[in-house]
Motif scaffolding. Structure first.
Motif, PDB file in Angstrom:
ATOM      1  N   VAL A 183      37.154  35.520  46.181  1.00 37.62           N
ATOM      2  CA  VAL A 183      38.440  35.443  45.477  1.00 37.62           C
ATOM      3  C   VAL A 183      38.297  34.595  44.209  1.00 37.62           C
ATOM      4  O   VAL A 183      38.852  34.927  43.157  1.00 37.62           O
ATOM      5  CB  VAL A 183      39.529  34.852  46.399  1.00 37.62           C
ATOM      6  N   ALA A 184      37.529  33.511  44.301  1.00 37.16           N
ATOM      7  CA  ALA A 184      37.303  32.654  43.136  1.00 37.16           C
ATOM      8  C   ALA A 184      36.589  33.422  42.023  1.00 37.16           C
ATOM      9  O   ALA A 184      36.853  33.189  40.835  1.00 37.16           O
ATOM     10  CB  ALA A 184      36.502  31.424  43.531  1.00 37.16           C
ATOM     11  N   LEU A 185      35.686  34.335  42.394  1.00 35.03           N
ATOM     12  CA  LEU A 185      34.991  35.149  41.398  1.00 35.03           C
ATOM     13  C   LEU A 185      35.986  36.016  40.627  1.00 35.03           C
ATOM     14  O   LEU A 185      35.943  36.104  39.393  1.00 35.03           O
ATOM     15  CB  LEU A 185      33.941  36.019  42.084  1.00 35.03           C
ATOM     16  N   VAL A 186      36.906  36.642  41.368  1.00 30.63           N
ATOM     17  CA  VAL A 186      37.930  37.461  40.726  1.00 30.63           C
ATOM     18  C   VAL A 186      38.832  36.594  39.852  1.00 30.63           C
ATOM     19  O   VAL A 186      39.159  36.954  38.714  1.00 30.63           O
ATOM     20  CB  VAL A 186      38.767  38.204  41.789  1.00 30.63           C
ATOM     21  N   ALA A 187      39.234  35.437  40.390  1.00 31.50           N
ATOM     22  CA  ALA A 187      40.126  34.536  39.649  1.00 31.50           C
ATOM     23  C   ALA A 187      39.474  34.045  38.359  1.00 31.50           C
ATOM     24  O   ALA A 187      40.129  33.953  37.318  1.00 31.50           O
ATOM     25  CB  ALA A 187      40.514  33.357  40.529  1.00 31.50           C
ATOM     26  N   THR A 188      38.183  33.731  38.419  1.00 33.27           N
ATOM     27  CA  THR A 188      37.470  33.267  37.225  1.00 33.27           C
ATOM     28  C   THR A 188      37.417  34.361  36.170  1.00 33.27           C
ATOM     29  O   THR A 188      37.559  34.097  34.969  1.00 33.27           O
ATOM     30  CB  THR A 188      36.048  32.814  37.597  1.00 33.27           C
ATOM     31  N   ALA A 189      37.226  35.602  36.620  1.00 29.26           N
ATOM     32  CA  ALA A 189      37.223  36.727  35.676  1.00 29.26           C
ATOM     33  C   ALA A 189      38.585  36.882  35.003  1.00 29.26           C
ATOM     34  O   ALA A 189      38.673  37.224  33.817  1.00 29.26           O
ATOM     35  CB  ALA A 189      36.843  38.015  36.406  1.00 29.26           C
ATOM     36  N   LEU A 190      39.666  36.607  35.743  1.00 31.04           N
ATOM     37  CA  LEU A 190      41.010  36.720  35.180  1.00 31.04           C
ATOM     38  C   LEU A 190      41.262  35.705  34.068  1.00 31.04           C
ATOM     39  O   LEU A 190      42.120  35.926  33.206  1.00 31.04           O
ATOM     40  CB  LEU A 190      42.064  36.530  36.279  1.00 31.04           C
ATOM     41  N   LEU A 191      40.519  34.598  34.077  1.00 31.21           N
ATOM     42  CA  LEU A 191      40.727  33.565  33.059  1.00 31.21           C
ATOM     43  C   LEU A 191      40.434  34.072  31.654  1.00 31.21           C
ATOM     44  O   LEU A 191      40.957  33.534  30.669  1.00 31.21           O
ATOM     45  CB  LEU A 191      39.837  32.346  33.345  1.00 31.21           C
ATOM     46  N   TRP A 192      39.624  35.091  31.541  1.00 25.76           N
ATOM     47  CA  TRP A 192      39.237  35.580  30.217  1.00 25.76           C
ATOM     48  C   TRP A 192      40.249  36.559  29.652  1.00 25.76           C
ATOM     49  O   TRP A 192      40.105  37.015  28.514  1.00 25.76           O
ATOM     50  CB  TRP A 192      37.850  36.215  30.286  1.00 25.76           C
ATOM     51  N   HIS A 193      41.281  36.886  30.426  1.00 27.48           N
ATOM     52  CA  HIS A 193      42.374  37.739  29.943  1.00 27.48           C
ATOM     53  C   HIS A 193      43.608  36.848  29.793  1.00 27.48           C
ATOM     54  O   HIS A 193      44.126  36.338  30.780  1.00 27.48           O
ATOM     55  CB  HIS A 193      42.651  38.879  30.922  1.00 27.48           C
ATOM     56  N   ARG A 194      44.071  36.672  28.580  1.00 27.83           N
ATOM     57  CA  ARG A 194      45.117  35.691  28.305  1.00 27.83           C
ATOM     58  C   ARG A 194      46.348  35.897  29.177  1.00 27.83           C
ATOM     59  O   ARG A 194      46.920  34.937  29.693  1.00 27.83           O
ATOM     60  CB  ARG A 194      45.508  35.757  26.820  1.00 27.83           C
ATOM     61  N   ARG A 195      46.786  37.137  29.340  1.00 29.73           N
ATOM     62  CA  ARG A 195      48.004  37.381  30.117  1.00 29.73           C
ATOM     63  C   ARG A 195      47.798  37.118  31.611  1.00 29.73           C
ATOM     64  O   ARG A 195      48.750  36.796  32.317  1.00 29.73           O
ATOM     65  CB  ARG A 195      48.470  38.822  29.918  1.00 29.73           C
ATOM     66  N   MET A 196      46.563  37.277  32.077  1.00 33.40           N
ATOM     67  CA  MET A 196      46.274  37.075  33.499  1.00 33.40           C
ATOM     68  C   MET A 196      45.804  35.659  33.799  1.00 33.40           C
ATOM     69  O   MET A 196      45.622  35.288  34.959  1.00 33.40           O
ATOM     70  CB  MET A 196      45.208  38.072  33.963  1.00 33.40           C
ATOM     71  N   ARG A 197      45.623  34.854  32.766  1.00 33.61           N
ATOM     72  CA  ARG A 197      45.071  33.503  32.942  1.00 33.61           C
ATOM     73  C   ARG A 197      45.890  32.631  33.896  1.00 33.61           C
ATOM     74  O   ARG A 197      45.312  31.929  34.739  1.00 33.61           O
ATOM     75  CB  ARG A 197      44.949  32.839  31.571  1.00 33.61           C
ATOM     76  N   PRO A 198      47.240  32.659  33.810  1.00 37.46           N
ATOM     77  CA  PRO A 198      48.000  31.830  34.775  1.00 37.46           C
ATOM     78  C   PRO A 198      47.741  32.225  36.218  1.00 37.46           C
ATOM     79  O   PRO A 198      47.673  31.368  37.109  1.00 37.46           O
ATOM     80  CB  PRO A 198      49.459  32.094  34.379  1.00 37.46           C
ATOM     81  N   TRP A 199      47.601  33.532  36.478  1.00 34.73           N
ATOM     82  CA  TRP A 199      47.328  33.998  37.842  1.00 34.73           C
ATOM     83  C   TRP A 199      45.937  33.569  38.288  1.00 34.73           C
ATOM     84  O   TRP A 199      45.730  33.208  39.455  1.00 34.73           O
ATOM     85  CB  TRP A 199      47.479  35.515  37.915  1.00 34.73           C
ATOM     86  N   GLY A 200      44.973  33.633  37.378  1.00 30.48           N
ATOM     87  CA  GLY A 200      43.626  33.198  37.723  1.00 30.48           C
ATOM     88  C   GLY A 200      43.588  31.732  38.095  1.00 30.48           C
ATOM     89  O   GLY A 200      42.971  31.338  39.089  1.00 30.48           O
ATOM     90  N   ALA A 201      44.277  30.890  37.307  1.00 30.80           N
ATOM     91  CA  ALA A 201      44.315  29.456  37.600  1.00 30.80           C
ATOM     92  C   ALA A 201      45.037  29.189  38.918  1.00 30.80           C
ATOM     93  O   ALA A 201      44.634  28.317  39.694  1.00 30.80           O
ATOM     94  CB  ALA A 201      45.002  28.711  36.461  1.00 30.80           C
TER      95      ALA A 201
END
Length: 249
Positions: free
Chosen positions: A152-170
């Motif tokens: 799950v952390a791998l997916v979340a870290t990938a989300l950090l590179w998409h500005r709109r998805m960054r809050p969800w990743g964090a």
């Protein structure tokens, strides 16, 4: 609603949020010049009064106002710490800019994500090794959970590179970070003889892992609040910049 009206049953959510903000203000102004600290605390009190009064006039509910106060406090933590550092160093005119704060937050949260992925991968490798050499013939729940959290952390870290998805990743990294370190310690209890000796000899190791996880979760939640920017949904009251860590002009 005035400052003296924040005592009714319907106002308790706002009162609790305001108290949390004031408690944080007292924490980060402690040890500073008493005059500077008092000025800052009075600024926050005034700001809270203005925001709650504005929210009432705008027809915003108590719970929504309380959420807005808490979100602004969380977003302002990096800038508040920067303000404190400037006071301690005597460089009062220096403030962290929003792009710089975002950059530092992104670097910190991304590093947290990489560490969590590495922890999950390490436990996965130890589990495979233990199965291959016959140390154990089953997968401990803690190991399975650690591996899942790492994925799950791998997916979340990938989300950090998409500005709109960054809050969800964090936000996801806050959840995984709260658990993965303590679970990895428990998993190693079954997967490593050396770790077993260390864990038995250091009884505070697992509580320390939970403490680290809590700190990681707090940082990630603050970053998520910063990037989600709820202030766009609840505009700040006039002159209410202090809660975001900026000084009123």
């Amino acid at each position: 609603m005035t400052g003296g009206d924040m005592t009714g049953a319907d106002d308790r959510a706002v009162e609790r949020a305001a108290r949390s903000t004031l408690h944080w203000t007292l924490r980060y102004t402690s040890g500073l010049d008493p005059v500077v600290a008092a000025d800052r605390q009075e600024e926050i009190l005034s700001d809270l009064h203005e925001q709650t009064a504005w929210a009432t006039e705008a027809g915003i509910g108590e719970r929504a106002t309380a959420r807005s106060i808490r979100a602004r406090m969380l977003r302002g933590i990096p800038a508040d710490l920067g303000w404190r550092r400037a006071q301690l160093s005597g460089r009062e005119g220096i403030r962290l800019s929003l792009p710089r704060v975002d950059g530092l937050l992104l670097a910190a949260v991304a590093a947290i994500g990489v560490v969590q992925v590495a922890v999950g991968a390490f436990i996965a490798a130890r589990q495979v090794r233990a199965l291959l050499i016959g140390d154990i013939s089953w997968v401990p729940i803690a190991a399975a959970l650690t591996i899942a959290l790492g994925a799950v952390a791998l997916v979340a870290t990938a989300l950090l590179w998409h500005r709109r998805m960054r809050p969800w990743g964090a936000a996801l990294l806050a959840v995984t970070g709260l658990l993965i370190f303590a679970q990895s310690v428990e998993a190693l209890y079954y997967l490593s003889a050396t770790a077993l000796l260390v864990i038995n000899g250091v009884p505070w190791l697992e509580p320390a892992a939970y403490a680290i996880g809590t700190g990681v979760a707090i940082l990630c939640i603050a970053a998520s609040a910063q990037w989600a920017n709820p202030a766009r949904r609840f505009p700040a009251a006039p002159g209410a910049s202090a809660l975001t860590g900026e000084e009123s002009r």
